[in-house]
Design a protein around this motif. Structure first.
Motif, PDB file in Angstrom:
ATOM      1  N   TYR A 215      -7.979 -12.326  -9.040  1.00  0.00           N
ATOM      2  CA  TYR A 215      -6.750 -12.963  -8.546  1.00  0.00           C
ATOM      3  C   TYR A 215      -5.720 -13.015  -9.667  1.00  0.00           C
ATOM      4  O   TYR A 215      -6.075 -13.277 -10.823  1.00  0.00           O
ATOM      5  N   ASN A 218       1.863 -13.880 -10.016  1.00  0.00           N
ATOM      6  CA  ASN A 218       3.072 -13.210 -10.482  1.00  0.00           C
ATOM      7  C   ASN A 218       4.197 -14.232 -10.634  1.00  0.00           C
ATOM      8  O   ASN A 218       4.408 -15.072  -9.753  1.00  0.00           O
ATOM      9  N   ASP A 222       8.667 -13.460  -5.279  1.00  0.00           N
ATOM     10  CA  ASP A 222       8.937 -13.814  -3.883  1.00  0.00           C
ATOM     11  C   ASP A 222      10.440 -13.679  -3.633  1.00  0.00           C
ATOM     12  O   ASP A 222      11.233 -14.519  -4.045  1.00  0.00           O
ATOM     13  N   THR A 237       4.255 -15.737  -6.749  1.00  0.00           N
ATOM     14  CA  THR A 237       3.344 -15.315  -5.685  1.00  0.00           C
ATOM     15  C   THR A 237       1.961 -15.086  -6.273  1.00  0.00           C
ATOM     16  O   THR A 237       1.806 -14.811  -7.458  1.00  0.00           O
ATOM     17  N   THR A 239      -1.596 -12.804  -5.643  1.00  0.00           N
ATOM     18  CA  THR A 239      -2.121 -11.610  -4.985  1.00  0.00           C
ATOM     19  C   THR A 239      -3.506 -11.287  -5.532  1.00  0.00           C
ATOM     20  O   THR A 239      -3.878 -11.719  -6.621  1.00  0.00           O
ATOM     21  N   ALA A 263      -2.106  -4.133  -7.617  1.00  0.00           N
ATOM     22  CA  ALA A 263      -2.136  -5.329  -6.768  1.00  0.00           C
ATOM     23  C   ALA A 263      -1.114  -5.151  -5.657  1.00  0.00           C
ATOM     24  O   ALA A 263      -0.079  -4.496  -5.841  1.00  0.00           O
ATOM     25  N   GLY A 265       0.761  -7.267  -2.122  1.00  0.00           N
ATOM     26  CA  GLY A 265       0.973  -8.524  -1.411  1.00  0.00           C
ATOM     27  C   GLY A 265       1.932  -8.352  -0.256  1.00  0.00           C
ATOM     28  O   GLY A 265       2.790  -7.470  -0.256  1.00  0.00           O
ATOM     29  N   THR A 266       1.801  -9.212   0.762  1.00  0.00           N
ATOM     30  CA  THR A 266       2.671  -9.184   1.942  1.00  0.00           C
ATOM     31  C   THR A 266       3.134 -10.598   2.245  1.00  0.00           C
ATOM     32  O   THR A 266       2.314 -11.519   2.322  1.00  0.00           O
ATOM     33  N   HIS A 276       6.611  -6.212   1.868  1.00  0.00           N
ATOM     34  CA  HIS A 276       5.459  -5.724   1.121  1.00  0.00           C
ATOM     35  C   HIS A 276       5.845  -5.484  -0.343  1.00  0.00           C
ATOM     36  O   HIS A 276       6.913  -4.926  -0.620  1.00  0.00           O
ATOM     37  N   ASN A 278       4.223  -4.043  -4.161  1.00  0.00           N
ATOM     38  CA  ASN A 278       3.154  -3.288  -4.814  1.00  0.00           C
ATOM     39  C   ASN A 278       3.373  -3.322  -6.322  1.00  0.00           C
ATOM     40  O   ASN A 278       4.500  -3.128  -6.797  1.00  0.00           O
TER      41      ASN A 278
END
Length: 378
Positions: A215, A218, A222, A237, A239, A263, A265-266, A276, A278
């Motif tokens: 885990y 970041n 966001d 965030t 991720t 990593a 995230g959505t 999304h 990346n």
């Protein structure tokens, strides 16, 4: 005297008439001004009404155009859904046909194999009967005869079978010998390294690969607050990430690694839909190894390095964007050797990204766990 008095009254009456005339003139002028003001107000009101009507008409045309575009979008979406369903049906049908063909092929192979085995058993039986006069229980004995010559193909098959069995036995003996040697080598190299052992293991521990996952948090990725207000700052965030590391021992206590981390995230937004993100990084990473617990299988390490970091954003209603920047990372971790070549890893690290955008900061703090493999070369 009376005449003078009457003359004074007449003059006074004349003055009053003139006053009344002046007042009447002023009143008439006021009425004219009022009518002119009302006329201007009426013209202005009608102009505003006309402008409002034109604006409403324009808005109505825009609304009709938007409704038409929305209808076209809905129709296109329906067509896409139908195409996807059709393609999925075709794919499922092709998979089913392929499965049936594979099952049929396997069935035919099994049938051919059974036939070959039956022919081989029959040929072996005939060879035994013809050469040695031995019968197989449950089968009819065929006496050798001068008029019945031996089938050369059956003889070759029997000889090939015998050779195959001999090769199989030799291969099994060779494999058993190799396993025995490997077990002896594992027992000899099972001792745990200490600070003084790293010099001895320098020639043994060379190639190192590991897989990591965990885990990461970041710092400011966001984008939802920034999309609504350009003066707002993005939020942090969390991720899930993973990494792959390949290394080479360049000294008794130093390892040079090439590390790849990724990593994804959505985030969901009421206005912009799914967003999304990346994160990808590739870095040259140097580790310093040290014995964490003397005379045990636990080693520690610290490290750092420089590399490349790529950040990208995309969404249902957002144009895809990406940025590539220089990154610097640090790590602190432990390795617990569970076998000669295998180790369990636990690592925490920080990555700083030198990014030009003021409102985005993909710097991250992570906690990873993983499995490592050490190639021991003698």
């Amino acid at each position: 005297f009376l005449l003078e008095r009457q003359g004074g009254e007449v003059e006074r009456l004349v003055g009053m008439v003139e006053s009344v005339s002046q007042a009447q003139a002023r009143l008439t002028l006021a009425v004219q001004n009022r009518d002119s003001l009302w006329a201007r107000r009426e013209v202005l009101r009608r102009s505003e009404i006309d402008t409002l009507s034109l604006s409403l008409e324009h808005k109505g045309r825009q609304l009709e155009r938007l409704n038409q575009e929305l209808g076209e979008i809905v129709d296109t979406q329906k067509k896409l859904i139908e195409e996807i369903k059709s393609q999925r049906f075709e794919a499922e049908r092709e998979v089913a046909v392929a499965k049936d063909a594979e099952m049929e092929r396997k069935r035919l192979e099994d049938v051919r194999l059974a036939q070959d085995l039956a022919e081989l058993a029959a040929a072996q039986e005939r060879w035994l009967v013809e050469n040695q006069g031995i019968s197989v229980p449950g089968r009819r004995v065929v006496e050798p005869s001068v008029d019945q010559p031996l089938d050369s193909e059956e003889k070759e098959r029997a000889e090939e079978k015998e050779r195959a069995e001999e090769e199989k036995r030799a291969e099994e003996e060779k494999r058993a010998e190799e396993e025995k040697r490997a077990e002896e080598k594992r027992i000899d190299s099972k001792a745990a390294p200490t600070n003084g052992d790293h010099q001895i293991l320098a020639e043994l521990r060379r190639v190192w690969v590991s897989m990591l996952g965990g885990y990461q948090v970041n710092r400011a990725t966001d984008m939802r607050p920034f999309l609504r207000n350009s003066a707002a700052s993005p939020n942090s965030t969390g991720t899930m990430g993973f990494g792959f590391r390949a290394g080479w021992l360049i000294g008794p206590n130093y390892r040079l690694n090439l590390t790849y981390e990724s990593a994804m995230g959505t985030l969901q937004d009421e206005v912009f839909g799914s967003i999304h993100s990346n994160f990808h990084s590739l870095a040259a990473f140097t580790q310093v190894l040290f014995s964490l617990v003397p005379n045990q299988r636990i080693d520690g390490y610290v490290g750092g390095g420089l590399g490349y970091h790529r950040l990208s954003f995309a969404g249902e209603k957002l144009k895809g964007e990406h940025s590539a920047n220089l990154a610097m990372q640090f790590a602190l971790g432990t390795e617990y050797r569970v076998a000669t070549h295998w180790s369990l890893l636990m690592e925490t690290g920080y990555q700083h990204v030198f990014i030009e955008e003021n409102n985005i900061d993909p710097a991250n703090l992570r906690i990873f766990a993983g499995l490592g493999y050490l190639r021991a070369n003698r």
